[in-house]
Design a protein around this motif. Sequence first.
Motif, PDB file in Angstrom:
ATOM      1  N   ARG A  96      12.760 -49.021  17.676  1.00  0.00           N
ATOM      2  CA  ARG A  96      12.561 -50.405  18.117  1.00  0.00           C
ATOM      3  C   ARG A  96      12.335 -51.296  16.904  1.00  0.00           C
ATOM      4  O   ARG A  96      11.720 -50.890  15.916  1.00  0.00           O
ATOM      5  CB  ARG A  96      11.367 -50.492  19.073  1.00  0.00           C
ATOM      6  CG  ARG A  96      11.569 -49.722  20.373  1.00  0.00           C
ATOM      7  CD  ARG A  96      10.381 -49.890  21.312  1.00  0.00           C
ATOM      8  NE  ARG A  96      10.628 -49.244  22.596  1.00  0.00           N
ATOM      9  CZ  ARG A  96      10.359 -47.973  22.865  1.00  0.00           C
ATOM     10  NH1 ARG A  96       9.819 -47.217  21.908  1.00  0.00           N
ATOM     11  NH2 ARG A  96      10.611 -47.464  24.054  1.00  0.00           N
ATOM     12  N   ALA A  97      12.864 -52.503  16.981  1.00  0.00           N
ATOM     13  CA  ALA A  97      12.669 -53.455  15.892  1.00  0.00           C
ATOM     14  C   ALA A  97      11.190 -53.605  15.578  1.00  0.00           C
ATOM     15  O   ALA A  97      10.345 -53.615  16.469  1.00  0.00           O
ATOM     16  CB  ALA A  97      13.277 -54.801  16.263  1.00  0.00           C
ATOM     17  N   ASN A  98      10.897 -53.693  14.290  1.00  0.00           N
ATOM     18  CA  ASN A  98       9.510 -53.823  13.856  1.00  0.00           C
ATOM     19  C   ASN A  98       9.465 -54.672  12.587  1.00  0.00           C
ATOM     20  O   ASN A  98      10.499 -55.196  12.141  1.00  0.00           O
ATOM     21  CB  ASN A  98       8.902 -52.438  13.624  1.00  0.00           C
ATOM     22  CG  ASN A  98       9.705 -51.597  12.649  1.00  0.00           C
ATOM     23  OD1 ASN A  98       9.960 -52.008  11.515  1.00  0.00           O
ATOM     24  ND2 ASN A  98      10.121 -50.399  13.093  1.00  0.00           N
ATOM     25  N   GLU A  99       8.300 -54.787  12.015  1.00  0.00           N
ATOM     26  CA  GLU A  99       8.137 -55.644  10.838  1.00  0.00           C
ATOM     27  C   GLU A  99       9.059 -55.233   9.701  1.00  0.00           C
ATOM     28  O   GLU A  99       9.625 -56.086   8.995  1.00  0.00           O
ATOM     29  CB  GLU A  99       6.674 -55.590  10.368  1.00  0.00           C
ATOM     30  CG  GLU A  99       6.374 -56.480   9.176  1.00  0.00           C
ATOM     31  CD  GLU A  99       4.917 -56.427   8.762  1.00  0.00           C
ATOM     32  OE1 GLU A  99       4.597 -56.925   7.666  1.00  0.00           O
ATOM     33  OE2 GLU A  99       4.102 -55.871   9.544  1.00  0.00           O
ATOM     34  N   GLU A 100       9.266 -53.932   9.521  1.00  0.00           N
ATOM     35  CA  GLU A 100      10.103 -53.454   8.423  1.00  0.00           C
ATOM     36  C   GLU A 100      11.591 -53.653   8.706  1.00  0.00           C
ATOM     37  O   GLU A 100      12.347 -54.044   7.810  1.00  0.00           O
ATOM     38  CB  GLU A 100       9.802 -51.981   8.143  1.00  0.00           C
ATOM     39  CG  GLU A 100       8.411 -51.738   7.583  1.00  0.00           C
ATOM     40  CD  GLU A 100       8.145 -52.546   6.327  1.00  0.00           C
ATOM     41  OE1 GLU A 100       9.006 -52.501   5.415  1.00  0.00           O
ATOM     42  OE2 GLU A 100       7.099 -53.215   6.255  1.00  0.00           O
ATOM     43  N   THR A 101      12.043 -53.395   9.930  1.00  0.00           N
ATOM     44  CA  THR A 101      13.467 -53.600  10.230  1.00  0.00           C
ATOM     45  C   THR A 101      13.828 -55.076  10.166  1.00  0.00           C
ATOM     46  O   THR A 101      14.961 -55.428   9.808  1.00  0.00           O
ATOM     47  CB  THR A 101      13.844 -53.045  11.610  1.00  0.00           C
ATOM     48  OG1 THR A 101      13.216 -53.818  12.660  1.00  0.00           O
ATOM     49  CG2 THR A 101      13.471 -51.579  11.752  1.00  0.00           C
ATOM     50  N   ARG A 102      12.882 -55.959  10.513  1.00  0.00           N
ATOM     51  CA  ARG A 102      13.178 -57.401  10.483  1.00  0.00           C
ATOM     52  C   ARG A 102      13.330 -57.926   9.061  1.00  0.00           C
ATOM     53  O   ARG A 102      13.850 -59.023   8.861  1.00  0.00           O
ATOM     54  CB  ARG A 102      12.089 -58.170  11.225  1.00  0.00           C
ATOM     55  CG  ARG A 102      12.078 -57.900  12.734  1.00  0.00           C
ATOM     56  CD  ARG A 102      11.110 -58.795  13.488  1.00  0.00           C
ATOM     57  NE  ARG A 102      10.907 -58.280  14.837  1.00  0.00           N
ATOM     58  CZ  ARG A 102       9.854 -57.576  15.232  1.00  0.00           C
ATOM     59  NH1 ARG A 102       8.875 -57.313  14.363  1.00  0.00           N
ATOM     60  NH2 ARG A 102       9.761 -57.142  16.468  1.00  0.00           N
ATOM     61  N   LYS A 103      12.921 -57.146   8.061  1.00  0.00           N
ATOM     62  CA  LYS A 103      13.176 -57.512   6.667  1.00  0.00           C
ATOM     63  C   LYS A 103      14.632 -57.249   6.292  1.00  0.00           C
ATOM     64  O   LYS A 103      15.093 -57.726   5.246  1.00  0.00           O
ATOM     65  CB  LYS A 103      12.251 -56.712   5.743  1.00  0.00           C
ATOM     66  CG  LYS A 103      10.781 -57.044   5.887  1.00  0.00           C
ATOM     67  CD  LYS A 103       9.937 -56.154   4.991  1.00  0.00           C
ATOM     68  CE  LYS A 103       8.449 -56.442   5.161  1.00  0.00           C
ATOM     69  NZ  LYS A 103       7.614 -55.540   4.318  1.00  0.00           N
TER      70      LYS A 103
END
Length: 295
Positions: A96-103
């Motif tokens: 699931r999308a998270n703080e790290e993937t959104r970078k």
Amino acid sequence: MRHTIENEFLTVTVETKGAELVSVVDKATGAEMMWDGQKDVWPRRAPILFPYCGKLNGGHYTLDGQTWEGGQHGFGRDFEHEFVGAENGAMRFVLRANEETRKKLPRDFALESAFVLDGRTLRQTITVTNTGDRELRFGFGFHPGFALPFDDKHTTTDYELRFDAPQTPVVIETGATSGLVTGETRVMMENSDVIALDDRMFDHDSTCMSQLTAKTLSVVEKDTGRRITVGLEGFAYTLIWSAPGNPNLHFVCIEPWHSLPDTETFGGDWNEKPCAAALAAGESWNTTLEMTFDR
């Protein structure tokens, strides 16, 4: 962490990092049929390519007025995926999308991987859901590597790649050093169902085939008929590849893709990049890789 399912024919193991298929063992013989991930040759085994395939022009793209950096084949293969569960010859994972993937991609998503055994066939289904409120665009591809030779009595030339029907593949050329689509094409062969294997054939890197009508492509041991068969239906492109620069082929990858690397002239706007799907909020998309191990 690794998780396993099995039936009377196969034992299948998947790693939570990348939800990567790392092992398929024939229970009758104990033979490992996937590439073993030797770090000095190619440290991966069967990564999933998300949210794009291949390279970005310049190693970055633009979206929402910002520039985002990205390495080859995206990031889905590099993150830990949550193990959802295993039962009745099936197991599931989700990123699931998270703080790290959104970078790396400023969008919300759920990337689900399901592995299901049916006799000697393993089906790997990917489902991508837009869990945000903005359009989710992405590319996707599979990249499984199969061990060669099947035993120590055979060498590379004892094998061939074989379509289930004669083909005239059109190769989409990529730059020798850039890995980007050049815009050039060539006919690989005419009305043939066989691609011979030799140890130097991937010194130039992968071959990307388009305009295929075949339903399957197999790596076949010519004298015995033993084979591993990959389903191609529904995929726009199929690549074949092995690690270049080695004296012998240790493995061969058969890679059905839904999208391509950037072109050499691509300007970098993510919203103009050809994609596998463009999902509105709440929409889902799925694709299945089918692999049959007749060993």
